[in-house]
Each structure stands twice: as C-alpha cells, then as structure tokens.
Write a protein that holds these residues in place. Structure first.
Motif: not given
Length: 490
Positions: A268-282, A284-290
């Motif tokens: 899928f050329p032109g797409a970026a990817y954002a890796s994230m970490y979280g859990m229901t209790e919070c 979302r906790i962190s997100i990596l800039d693509p």
C-alpha cells in the motif's frame, strides 16, 4: 465536553456528511442523529434513567452507535458486550453490573429495533457531569472473572483528544473498522470519527472476501489493524493490486512483526504506520510518530499528551532509562478503576507518591533516553528459563522476523523445567526453522520444540489466542471458567 457531545457537535456542524456506512447502507450525521433521538425515547420507555446500566451485545453497525449515544444522552452507563458471548458470559456481565436493560441475540435485537423505529424522536438530554460514568468495558478475564473498567466521560474525551493529537484524523477521512465495537480499539474509532466529523465504515469477518472491494469503493483512508487483518490485507493486495487512498495504518494490542509491516507498506504505497500501546484501563498510553518508525521499529512511542510513563522495579521504585520493569502510567486518560471493587483491593490502580491515581499495567517494558517506550511483554507472558527472565512475546516477535514464518505463538511452559514450545504458521521444516531462529534467539530463548499449526486461533477481537493454541496442543489444558448467572432479558 461529554462523550455524546462529540457526536452532537458533528451532527450540528456536518449534518449531511456520511457518519456511518455498514452492511445496510449509509447514514448521514443527521439521519443517525434521528435514530439516536428515537432510541432515547425507547430507552426511557424501558425505564432507563441516569446511572443505570444498558448492556448491548449487537453487531458493529448503526444500531450499536444509536444505542451508545442514546444511553449516554440519558446519563446512563453503556456496557458493550461482544455479540458472540454465551448466555453464561452475558449473564455474568448483566449480573455484575445489575443491568436495567440487556439487548443481545438476533431476535430480541430485531424486535427492539423495530420498536425504536416506531418510537417518536425524543430530544431529552440529561444533566451529566464530566466525572459521571459513561461506559463499563469488561476486560477479557484472563486472570479470573472479567472486571468492568469504569470509564467516566472526562478521561474518555481526554483519550480521544490525545490520540487524535498524535494520529491526526481529518474530516475527509473514511475509517475502516473491522474490529468489534465491544473492543475499545474499535469503539474509539467511532469516537475519533465523531470528533472530526469523519466517516466510519463498519464491516465484519464474514465480509473479508470483499475487503479490498470495500476499501476501493468507499475510498478508505485509515485502517486500524490487528495482526490477522494486516496479514489478510497483504495477501489480498498482492493478488489484486488495487489502487487505494489509504494514508494511515494503526496497530495496538498484539503487535505486528517488522516483516509484516514492511510487506504491508510495500503493498500500500503512500501509507504510513503508527505503532501504539495501551490497555482498556487507560485506553491509550503511547503512540509512535509514523515518521519515526523506520529508525525505531521496536518502539511504541512516547506517552500521549496528558499522560506520564514511568518504569518501576518489583518494589515499585523508579528505574533508569534502558532498564526493564513494570510500565506505570498516570494522567488524564487513566480510567477510574474497576466496577464494585474497593480501591484498596485493586491491584492495577494504586495511589502514587503524591496521591494521584496510577495504573500499574502489569506489563514489562523500558524507556529510552528520549522517553520512547519499548514493550517487552505482558506480566503473564514472563517466564524464567535457564536463569534468564524473558517474555514469551519477545520470542514470538523474534520468530515473526524470520522470513517464512507467517505467525508464531509461544506457549508458557507447564513447569519451570518443562520444554518451551513454539507453534508456528509456516511451510518451513523444523530443522529449517531452528537454523533460521538461531540467528534471532539466544540459547535461553530458543524453543525446545517447534510445532506447526494449520491456522492460528484468534480471540473475538482478532488477536492470536494463546490459550486456544494451548488447548489444541495440550488437550489437558482447561478453558477459562466464568461464573454463571441467569441472563437478563428485555
């Protein structure tokens, strides 16, 4: 701002813009809003008032959204349930939260919706405060009976704002959601769309064969992923090579391997990817800039705006950057604990040194010098083998970097001296796999036995189901037991 006001604002500002597209068609914000009004009237007719609980176990479609926003308009508490829950599981949820109304099952849902459509629109909006509870989201119950995470309006709205500050959803976005709306990763796609007035496209697993056609037809621009969906999209796109408008893939929960991400972005050329970490209790906790993914592919990014991450040792003392320990988070998106469990009996939610509520995730990770988080493994993934403390997740991640391994699931050894088993989806032989794995795993982390799977069982949320793999390979393993209660009917 309250959760339902996100939708109300989009309804007022973009009445003619498509709000939701599902298997039954397209609804504008104005059209969905009228269904919310009717749902308010229907729920009031069922006796629902502020603070009461409404359990909804329907499919991911416009009805779910109508009942969600209507429940919140009444000042009541919405309890999303997966549509595939058994009667015993649903009964447990309904009994635990003392639900006033439970909507579940094709027949009852169809009857209720027919009544909704015949109910006059009701403009009623309760006087709700930001710290009032909006949702109870029940955890999977991997360590016992599911617990309801108490989600007030304030941290939910803060989470939507913080996530969007990093991901930048836009008014012209068309977001594909193949995730259950009972899964908070799916549910927040609806809230993110509402906050910018974007379009949400809802689909289900039984429509996977037409997934690329759906992406092309509706001009999808954003796709939230779990590993199984990423692999499926890659396979489908390699066959068909459909031009798309996808600009962003996101991932949280079960992480994608590097090779999977590389193949996905190549397809899928032109797409970026954002890796994230979280859990229901919070949420979302962190997100990596693509833009940082290429240089930091193993990171899940820094804390989202409004939150602070720290890493602590077994004695709850802070550790320096680079040291693995438990991930602890505090800030605006930390939810309010577990339903009907006294705060002094909650293991995850603890008061910090200054008295502020902190979420002790039970997950292992470390921070680098720039504050980027690296996830190592869930607490129940951690084992000690040959004197080395390690995570089953890091074994799986290393295996999935091997060309020829589509997916990998490492099983917890039955005892400290029991073999470490790695189950893989691959056409490579065990000797070939062992030679390739030796390039990625040291002796302590090398599995004693490698076995092949015909397919990887998935949880209802689309994540690899380690317990199901254990039951396949170890028939003596017993499934999760739920306490049983009689289900509550409408």
């Amino acid at each position: 701002m309250l959760v339902h006001e996100l939708f109300a604002q989009a309804r007022a500002e973009r009445p003619h813009h498509p709000a939701v597209i599902d298997g039954e068609g397209r609804l504008t914000y104005a059209e969905l809003g009228r269904l919310v009004d009717r749902s308010v009237g229907w729920l009031r007719g069922q006796g629902v008032t502020a603070g009461q609980r409404v359990v909804y176990g329907g499919d991911a479609d416009h009805r779910f959204l109508a009942f969600l926003y209507a429940t919140l308009r009444l000042g009541a508490i919405f309890v999303p349930a997966h549509p595939e829950l058994t009667g015993a599981q649903l009964g447990y949820l309904a009994g635990n939260c003392a639900a006033t109304v439970v909507l579940h099952g094709a027949g009852p849902l169809a009857q209720a919706w027919q009544e909704v459509r015949e109910t006059p629109p009701d403009p009623y909006v309760a006087d709700t405060a930001p710290d009032d509870v909006a949702l109870l989201i029940y955890t999977s119950g991997s360590t016992g009976d599911p617990k309801g995470v108490v989600c007030p309006h304030r941290p939910m709205v803060a989470a939507v704002g913080a996530v969007n500050a990093r991901l930048g959803y836009r008014a012209d976005d068309v977001v594909l959601c193949r995730l259950p709306l009972s899964f908070d990763y799916g549910l927040y796609q609806a809230l993110l769309c509402a906050t910018v007035g974007a379009t949400l496209v809802l689909t289900a697993r039984n429509r996977d064969a037409a997934l690329l056609r759906l992406i092309e037809q509706h001009g999808i621009t954003v796709v939230p992923l779990v590993p199984s969906l990423a692999q499926m999209l890659t396979v489908l796109q390699r066959r068909r090579k459909v031009p798309t408008r996808i600009r962003l893939f996101t991932n949280t929960g079960a992480r994608l391997g590097r090779d999977t991400v590389a193949e996905l972005l190549d397809c899928f050329p032109g797409a970026a990817y954002a890796s994230m970490y979280g859990m229901t209790e919070c949420k979302r906790i962190s997100i990596l800039d693509p833009a940082e993914y290429a240089d930091h592919p193993d990171s899940v990014g820094p804390a989202i705006p409004g939150d602070v991450i720290r890493i602590v040792d077994a004695d709850k003392r802070a550790v320096p950057p680079g040291t693995v320990g438990e991930i602890v988070v505090r800030g605006a998106t930390v939810m309010a604990g577990y339903w009907q469990i006294p705060m002094d009996q909650q293991q995850r939610y603890l008061r910090g040194p200054d008295g502020a509520l902190e979420l002790h995730t039970g997950d292992q990770g470390y921070l680098d010098q720039q504050g980027r988080l690296y996830f190592v493994g869930r607490d129940d993934d951690m084992i000690k083998r040959r004197g080395v403390r390690m995570s089953l997740t890091e074994v799986e991640n290393a295996a999935e970097r091997v060309a020829g391994i589509v997916a990998a699931v490492a099983l917890r050894p039955a005892a400290d001296d029991a073999p470490l088993v790695l189950a893989v989806l691959s056409e490579l032989t065990e000797p070939e796999l062992r030679d390739l794995l030796a390039e990625h795993l040291d002796r302590a982390r090398m599995p004693d036995r490698i076995t092949h799977l015909d397919e990887v069982p998935l949880t209802p949320n689309g994540k690899p189901d380690r317990k199901a793999v254990e039951r396949l390979l170890r028939p003596e393993s017993s499934p999760q037991k739920w306490q049983t209660h009689e289900p509550v009917a409408v």
